[in-house]
Design a protein around this motif. Structure first.
Motif, PDB file in Angstrom:
ATOM      1  N   ASP A  16      58.205  -1.913   3.159  1.00 37.78           N
ATOM      2  CA  ASP A  16      58.661  -0.613   3.647  1.00 37.78           C
ATOM      3  C   ASP A  16      60.056  -0.338   3.090  1.00 37.78           C
ATOM      4  N   PRO A  17      60.231   0.688   2.238  1.00 35.94           N
ATOM      5  CA  PRO A  17      61.514   0.888   1.571  1.00 35.94           C
ATOM      6  C   PRO A  17      62.680   1.133   2.525  1.00 35.94           C
ATOM      7  N   GLU A  18      62.421   1.793   3.660  1.00 38.19           N
ATOM      8  CA  GLU A  18      63.511   2.099   4.585  1.00 38.19           C
ATOM      9  C   GLU A  18      64.111   0.824   5.154  1.00 38.19           C
ATOM     10  N   ARG A  19      63.257  -0.097   5.574  1.00 38.43           N
ATOM     11  CA  ARG A  19      63.772  -1.356   6.122  1.00 38.43           C
ATOM     12  C   ARG A  19      64.203  -2.318   5.019  1.00 38.43           C
ATOM     13  N   LEU A  20      63.570  -2.251   3.864  1.00 33.20           N
ATOM     14  CA  LEU A  20      63.982  -3.109   2.756  1.00 33.20           C
ATOM     15  C   LEU A  20      65.391  -2.748   2.288  1.00 33.20           C
ATOM     16  N   ALA A  21      65.721  -1.468   2.293  1.00 36.20           N
ATOM     17  CA  ALA A  21      67.083  -1.051   1.938  1.00 36.20           C
ATOM     18  C   ALA A  21      68.101  -1.657   2.904  1.00 36.20           C
ATOM     19  N   MET A  22      67.718  -1.762   4.179  1.00 37.50           N
ATOM     20  CA  MET A  22      68.597  -2.398   5.168  1.00 37.50           C
ATOM     21  C   MET A  22      68.793  -3.872   4.835  1.00 37.50           C
ATOM     22  N   LYS A  23      67.709  -4.528   4.414  1.00 35.80           N
ATOM     23  CA  LYS A  23      67.793  -5.943   4.050  1.00 35.80           C
ATOM     24  C   LYS A  23      68.729  -6.137   2.869  1.00 35.80           C
ATOM     25  N   TYR A  24      68.545  -5.349   1.833  1.00 38.78           N
ATOM     26  CA  TYR A  24      69.374  -5.499   0.646  1.00 38.78           C
ATOM     27  C   TYR A  24      70.856  -5.262   0.968  1.00 38.78           C
ATOM     28  N   LYS A  25      71.127  -4.267   1.790  1.00 34.60           N
ATOM     29  CA  LYS A  25      72.517  -3.988   2.172  1.00 34.60           C
ATOM     30  C   LYS A  25      73.105  -5.138   2.967  1.00 34.60           C
ATOM     31  N   GLY A 184      67.293   3.746  14.930  1.00 36.10           N
ATOM     32  CA  GLY A 184      67.670   3.369  13.577  1.00 36.10           C
ATOM     33  C   GLY A 184      68.365   2.027  13.484  1.00 36.10           C
ATOM     34  N   LYS A 185      68.560   1.358  14.612  1.00 33.79           N
ATOM     35  CA  LYS A 185      69.197   0.037  14.636  1.00 33.79           C
ATOM     36  C   LYS A 185      68.204  -1.049  15.031  1.00 33.79           C
ATOM     37  N   LYS A 186      67.409  -0.778  16.048  1.00 30.25           N
ATOM     38  CA  LYS A 186      66.382  -1.713  16.497  1.00 30.25           C
ATOM     39  C   LYS A 186      64.974  -1.205  16.217  1.00 30.25           C
ATOM     40  N   ALA A 187      64.850   0.098  16.060  1.00 31.54           N
ATOM     41  CA  ALA A 187      63.518   0.683  15.885  1.00 31.54           C
ATOM     42  C   ALA A 187      63.590   1.962  15.062  1.00 31.54           C
ATOM     43  N   LEU A 188      62.482   2.227  14.358  1.00 27.78           N
ATOM     44  CA  LEU A 188      62.309   3.437  13.565  1.00 27.78           C
ATOM     45  C   LEU A 188      61.017   4.114  13.987  1.00 27.78           C
ATOM     46  N   PRO A 189      60.900   5.419  13.775  1.00 26.76           N
ATOM     47  CA  PRO A 189      59.671   6.117  14.195  1.00 26.76           C
ATOM     48  C   PRO A 189      58.460   5.695  13.369  1.00 26.76           C
ATOM     49  N   SER A 191      54.517   7.033  11.986  1.00 28.65           N
ATOM     50  CA  SER A 191      53.720   8.227  11.744  1.00 28.65           C
ATOM     51  C   SER A 191      52.624   8.321  12.792  1.00 28.65           C
ATOM     52  N   ASP A 192      52.062   9.509  12.940  1.00 31.61           N
ATOM     53  CA  ASP A 192      50.953   9.686  13.874  1.00 31.61           C
ATOM     54  C   ASP A 192      49.778   8.783  13.493  1.00 31.61           C
ATOM     55  N   GLU A 193      49.561   8.629  12.194  1.00 36.89           N
ATOM     56  CA  GLU A 193      48.465   7.790  11.730  1.00 36.89           C
ATOM     57  C   GLU A 193      48.682   6.334  12.131  1.00 36.89           C
ATOM     58  N   ARG A 194      49.917   5.831  11.940  1.00 37.40           N
ATOM     59  CA  ARG A 194      50.220   4.445  12.313  1.00 37.40           C
ATOM     60  C   ARG A 194      50.146   4.252  13.831  1.00 37.40           C
ATOM     61  N   ARG A 195      50.631   5.227  14.565  1.00 36.48           N
ATOM     62  CA  ARG A 195      50.582   5.142  16.034  1.00 36.48           C
ATOM     63  C   ARG A 195      49.132   5.023  16.508  1.00 36.48           C
ATOM     64  N   ALA A 196      48.270   5.840  15.930  1.00 43.94           N
ATOM     65  CA  ALA A 196      46.855   5.811  16.318  1.00 43.94           C
ATOM     66  C   ALA A 196      46.218   4.476  15.944  1.00 43.94           C
ATOM     67  N   VAL A 220      55.037   3.009  20.688  1.00 41.13           N
ATOM     68  CA  VAL A 220      55.113   2.094  19.554  1.00 41.13           C
ATOM     69  C   VAL A 220      56.153   2.622  18.561  1.00 41.13           C
ATOM     70  N   ALA A 221      56.841   1.705  17.882  1.00 35.96           N
ATOM     71  CA  ALA A 221      57.807   2.063  16.845  1.00 35.96           C
ATOM     72  C   ALA A 221      57.837   0.953  15.809  1.00 35.96           C
ATOM     73  N   ARG A 222      58.348   1.264  14.632  1.00 29.78           N
ATOM     74  CA  ARG A 222      58.565   0.216  13.634  1.00 29.78           C
ATOM     75  C   ARG A 222      59.779  -0.599  14.063  1.00 29.78           C
ATOM     76  N   ARG A 223      59.628  -1.910  14.052  1.00 26.39           N
ATOM     77  CA  ARG A 223      60.708  -2.769  14.533  1.00 26.39           C
ATOM     78  C   ARG A 223      61.655  -3.156  13.401  1.00 26.39           C
ATOM     79  N   ILE A 224      62.952  -3.154  13.712  1.00 20.00           N
ATOM     80  CA  ILE A 224      63.993  -3.658  12.811  1.00 20.00           C
ATOM     81  C   ILE A 224      64.484  -4.967  13.406  1.00 20.00           C
ATOM     82  N   ALA A 225      64.273  -6.076  12.704  1.00 19.36           N
ATOM     83  CA  ALA A 225      64.703  -7.377  13.224  1.00 19.36           C
ATOM     84  C   ALA A 225      64.726  -8.378  12.087  1.00 19.36           C
TER      85      ALA A 225
END
Length: 404
Positions: A16-25, A184-189, A191-196, A220-225
């Protein structure tokens, strides 16, 4: 000379690019965080040394470092302090585990404001404690009554924290109904498809459990950890639990990927039905009591680990050693003992060493000094690789397209 930036990019491809960018930073921040985020690189760069390969084969967690120990609530509802990350677990000579722990002490020394001599003293503490625990030959564990020093401080702090307070930190409460905080620190939104998809999975999982209503999904949310696993498909799930709003529970659902350690050890690996089965089975073998709700599951035609959500703050605050080396020595002693106890506890399973072999190894005195010397080489390699990575990061080599 291997291209460090290319190795790291290739390993993390598809995340997932959004969380991967956090890892790289985060990895740009310090050599220690870089070490945490590049377990695969550590073992790729680890010199093949007879001091490692002559150690008895055991079930290792694979990613041993100072921050992969913490407290957790077990399936017997009691709280333990133990190793808590088995994503990279595999069968390997036991010192593959210990050399990474020692390297993390040396690499993390600067952040902890430790001198070189103090860091090396902690390495000696670790090898002595690991050897002595193996030689004693009996697996034990750490809980409230047996904890000492900063580990005991962690348990004391947990005693004053309620589960409702934990829910309040991760959720918002409106009209007696909780929803996850997507901050945006512990969780990210999601999509409706993923939620379902996650909701459908949890409904199917609940149907196989004794109390299906417990697992009724509320949010449900995408977890940042973590660091190493950032970008891996992972969710935090709020479920009904024992009743809304204050009986709700938080569940972690995380994709299980192949061990990045196994390709770099010569030990033959058993066949697993799935990567999640590998992670869960080895965790169950190594921990005195398993973490609550721990299951290997299939979701989205892939392999995932389902377990209770473990707050990142449930770790020892190592920076609170207050200039008293004995406080850090006690923590390192506990970590090394826990490693030895895990190896003893899981001994004799699928060609791992039996207790007699581990006891004999613990009584030997020929591996401790060479292992510390090897860890110093590894620490120097990590520092050099972090410098190379940082230069590449600053040039924009790790820039990712992230959706707004």
């Amino acid at each position: 000379m291997p291209d460090v930036a290319q190795i790291i990019s290739a390993f993390n491809a598809g995340r997932d690019p959004e969380r991967l960018a956090m890892k790289y930073k985060a990895m740009r921040g310090s050599p220690f965080v870089f070490l945490r985020g590049t377990c695969h690189l550590f073992y790729e760069r680890l010199p093949r040394d007879k001091v490692l390969d002559n150690a008895p084969p055991v079930w290792i967690c694979g990613d041993m470092h100072l921050e992969n120990f913490g407290s957790y609530k077990a399936d017997n509802r009691l709280i333990y302090f133990d190793n808590n990350d088995f994503d990279e677990a595999c069968l390997a000579p036991g010192l593959y585990e210990l050399v990474r722990l020692l390297t993390s002490v040396l690499v993390g020394a600067s952040a902890l404001k430790l001198s070189r001599a103090q860091a090396l003293a902690l390495c000696h503490t670790a090898v002595d404690a690991y050897g002595a625990a193996l030689a004693f030959g009996k697996a034990r564990w750490i809980e409230t009554e047996t904890a000492v020093g900063m580990v005991r401080d962690l348990f004391d702090g947990l005693a004053s924290r309620t589960r409702i307070a934990h829910l309040d930190r991760r959720t918002t409460l409106k009209s007696k109904a909780r929803m996850l905080k997507v901050d945006g620190k512990k969780a990210l939104p999601v999509s409706d498809e993923r939620r379902a998809a996650v909701t459908g999975f949890m409904n199917r999982f609940a149907a196989s459990e004794a109390n299906p209503d417990f697992y009724r999904i509320l949010d449900v949310a995408r977890r940042i950890a973590g660091t190493g696993s950032l970008g891996v498909d992972r969710y935090v799930i709020l479920v009904e639990g024992k009743g809304s709003p204050d009986g709700n529970y938080l569940i972690d659902l995380k994709e299980a990927l192949p061990s990045s350690v196994a390709p770099h050890v010569g030990t033959p690996q058993p066949k697993w039905r799935s990567e999640a089965e590998r992670v869960v089975d080895i965790q169950r073998r190594n921990q005195a009591v398993s973490q609550a709700f721990l299951h290997a599951v299939d979701f989205n035609q892939r392999s995932y680990v389902l377990r209770s959500l473990q707050p990142s703050e449930d770790r020892v605050a190592l920076s609170d050693w207050d200039g008293k080396l004995s406080r850090l020595e006690a923590v390192i002693n506990s970590m090394a003992e826990l490693s030895a106890w895990a190896h003893l506890r899981s001994g004799g399973r699928q060609k791992s060493s039996i207790a007699d072999d581990l006891i004999a190894f613990g009584n030997r005195r020929d591996w401790q000094a060479p292992l510390i010397e090897l860890a110093t080489q590894c620490a120097a390699q990590v520092a050099a690789d972090w410098k190379t990575y940082s230069e590449a990061y600053d040039r924009g080599a790790f820039d990712l397209p992230v959706k707004a």
